[in-house]
Design an enzyme around this catalytic site. Structure first.
Site, PDB file in Angstrom:
ATOM      1  N   LYS A 157      11.682   8.396  -4.793  1.00  0.00           N
ATOM      2  CA  LYS A 157      10.389   8.485  -4.089  1.00  0.00           C
ATOM      3  C   LYS A 157      10.255   9.854  -3.415  1.00  0.00           C
ATOM      4  O   LYS A 157       9.204  10.489  -3.484  1.00  0.00           O
ATOM      5  CB  LYS A 157      10.253   7.336  -3.073  1.00  0.00           C
ATOM      6  CG  LYS A 157      10.012   5.998  -3.752  1.00  0.00           C
ATOM      7  CD  LYS A 157      10.122   4.786  -2.828  1.00  0.00           C
ATOM      8  CE  LYS A 157      10.037   3.510  -3.688  1.00  0.00           C
ATOM      9  NZ  LYS A 157      10.092   2.259  -2.940  1.00  0.00           N
ATOM     10  N   GLN A 175      11.747   0.495   2.796  1.00  0.00           N
ATOM     11  CA  GLN A 175      12.339   0.061   1.538  1.00  0.00           C
ATOM     12  C   GLN A 175      12.876  -1.368   1.674  1.00  0.00           C
ATOM     13  O   GLN A 175      13.603  -1.681   2.606  1.00  0.00           O
ATOM     14  CB  GLN A 175      13.460   1.032   1.124  1.00  0.00           C
ATOM     15  CG  GLN A 175      14.065   0.745  -0.240  1.00  0.00           C
ATOM     16  CD  GLN A 175      13.095   0.919  -1.394  1.00  0.00           C
ATOM     17  OE1 GLN A 175      12.120   1.657  -1.307  1.00  0.00           O
ATOM     18  NE2 GLN A 175      13.337   0.220  -2.484  1.00  0.00           N
ATOM     19  N   ASP A 203       2.309   0.721   0.381  1.00  0.00           N
ATOM     20  CA  ASP A 203       2.863  -0.300  -0.505  1.00  0.00           C
ATOM     21  C   ASP A 203       1.836  -1.390  -0.813  1.00  0.00           C
ATOM     22  O   ASP A 203       2.044  -2.193  -1.717  1.00  0.00           O
ATOM     23  CB  ASP A 203       4.078  -0.964   0.165  1.00  0.00           C
ATOM     24  CG  ASP A 203       5.409  -0.449  -0.370  1.00  0.00           C
ATOM     25  OD1 ASP A 203       5.474  -0.110  -1.568  1.00  0.00           O
ATOM     26  OD2 ASP A 203       6.374  -0.402   0.412  1.00  0.00           O
TER      27      ASP A 203
HETATM   28  N1  GUN Z   1      11.885  -2.582  -3.214  1.00  0.00           N
HETATM   29  C1  GUN Z   1      11.690  -2.756  -4.546  1.00  0.00           C
HETATM   30  N2  GUN Z   1      10.437  -2.376  -4.895  1.00  0.00           N
HETATM   31  C2  GUN Z   1       9.827  -1.949  -3.754  1.00  0.00           C
HETATM   32  C3  GUN Z   1       8.524  -1.436  -3.472  1.00  0.00           C
HETATM   33  O1  GUN Z   1       7.654  -1.299  -4.337  1.00  0.00           O
HETATM   34  N3  GUN Z   1       8.305  -1.103  -2.168  1.00  0.00           N
HETATM   35  C4  GUN Z   1       9.240  -1.268  -1.195  1.00  0.00           C
HETATM   36  N4  GUN Z   1       8.909  -0.931   0.047  1.00  0.00           N
HETATM   37  N5  GUN Z   1      10.451  -1.752  -1.422  1.00  0.00           N
HETATM   38  C5  GUN Z   1      10.738  -2.090  -2.703  1.00  0.00           C
END
Ligand code: GUN
Length: 283
Positions: A51, A95, A118
């Site tokens: 990311k 996350q 998100d």
């Molecule tokens: N963990 C796995 N996929 C995601 C996601 O799309 N966003 C977040 N915040 N955590 C994740």
């Protein structure tokens, strides 16, 4: 035919990079994403690194906050609150999953809707359900972009979603419904699953079980989208048994290189949109 998520993603990232450049020229700052990770889960650490690298690739600013498992929840809450009040921050991402003992829904509730890149907040999920979406969860949004890339008209198609998570299955079903598909959501307790999957013109699989969907469960000519990422004997595989399903599918996503690369691209897109919206709301 294979759906090359990596290629679709690269094309979209180039467009996002152009828009980020325009944003910086007119606003005198870069869009900024803040990422918070707690604990040492190796997969989560890799996602977060990707990311942060994604932000750099399109010219965005990123901030990263890493806490050990055991960090007092209040300290994490304080960080989120301070990012929420920081005018230079456009997106806040915690996350998931958080290590045991943390109150996930409490911490996520501290992220203002305008910075929820998100698309996990009740408001953002609710707006999607009501057909008036603002920020949409990254993975399902990536799937819609991949479906658009096939050029197939989605209207009236039977779409079956395997999985009902708040982060993938539910928003996926709502996006397909908003695109005028006839949508069925199946899950681990569904009785006679194959009867549903065999009727699917579009099958989106996010059930978290390696190679769960086999060729006999799929209709000839179906579009099959595999959201799964599993590691089996050191090798990555999806929730779809690619070898038996591929001969029947009209389009299918590979793992890796299908849905995966799209998720971060959609996060970058959501962060750019959040930055633009926040600037517009100041006027
Ligand atoms: N963990 C796995 N996929 C995601 C996601 O799309 N966003 C977040 N915040 N955590 C994740």
């Amino acid at each position: 035919m294979l759906i090359y998520g990596k290629q679709v993603s690269a094309n979209l990232r180039a467009k996002i990079a152009d828009k980020v450049n325009d944003f910086e020229s007119s606003m005198g700052r870069k869009p900024c994403l803040a990422v918070i990770i707690v604990g040492e889960d190796p997969a989560s650490k890799t996602y977060v690194k990707n990311k942060i690298n994604g932000c750099a690739e399109v010219g965005m600013k990123s901030l990263s906050f890493e806490y050990p498992d055991g960090e007092p929840q209040q300290n994490i809450a304080d960080t989120i609150n301070s990012l929420a009040n920081d005018d230079g921050v456009d997106g806040i991402l915690v996350q998931l999953p958080l290590p045991k003992g943390y109150d996930e829904s409490y911490l996520l509730s501290l992220i203002p809707d305008s910075k929820d890149v998100d698309g996990f907040s009740p408001n953002n999920l609710g707006r999607l359900a009501m057909g008036n979406p603002r920020t949409v969860s990254c993975t399902p949004l990536g799937v819609m972009n991949l479906l658009a890339d096939t050029g197939v008209d989605l209207q009236g198609k039977n779409a079956v979603v395997l999985g009902r998570s708040n982060t993938v299955g539910k928003p996926m079903a709502m996006l397909l419904l908003n695109a005028n598909c006839t949508v069925t959501v199946c899950h681990s307790r569904t009785v006679g699953l194959e009867e549903f999957t065999r009727k699917a013109d579009i099958l989106v699989v996010a059930i978290g079980k390696p190679k769960f969907v086999t060729g006999d469960m799929v209709k000839e000519g179906a579009i099959v989208i595999d959201v799964g990422i599993n590691r089996v004997e050191g090798k990555l595989c999806g929730d779809v048994d690619f070898d038996s399903v591929e001969p029947k599918a009209s389009f299918i996503t590979p793992v890796p290189g299908g849905v995966g690369p799209m998720t971060i691209t959609m996060l970058l897109y959501n962060t750019l949109c959040a930055a633009v919206d926040r600037e517009l709301n100041k006027r």
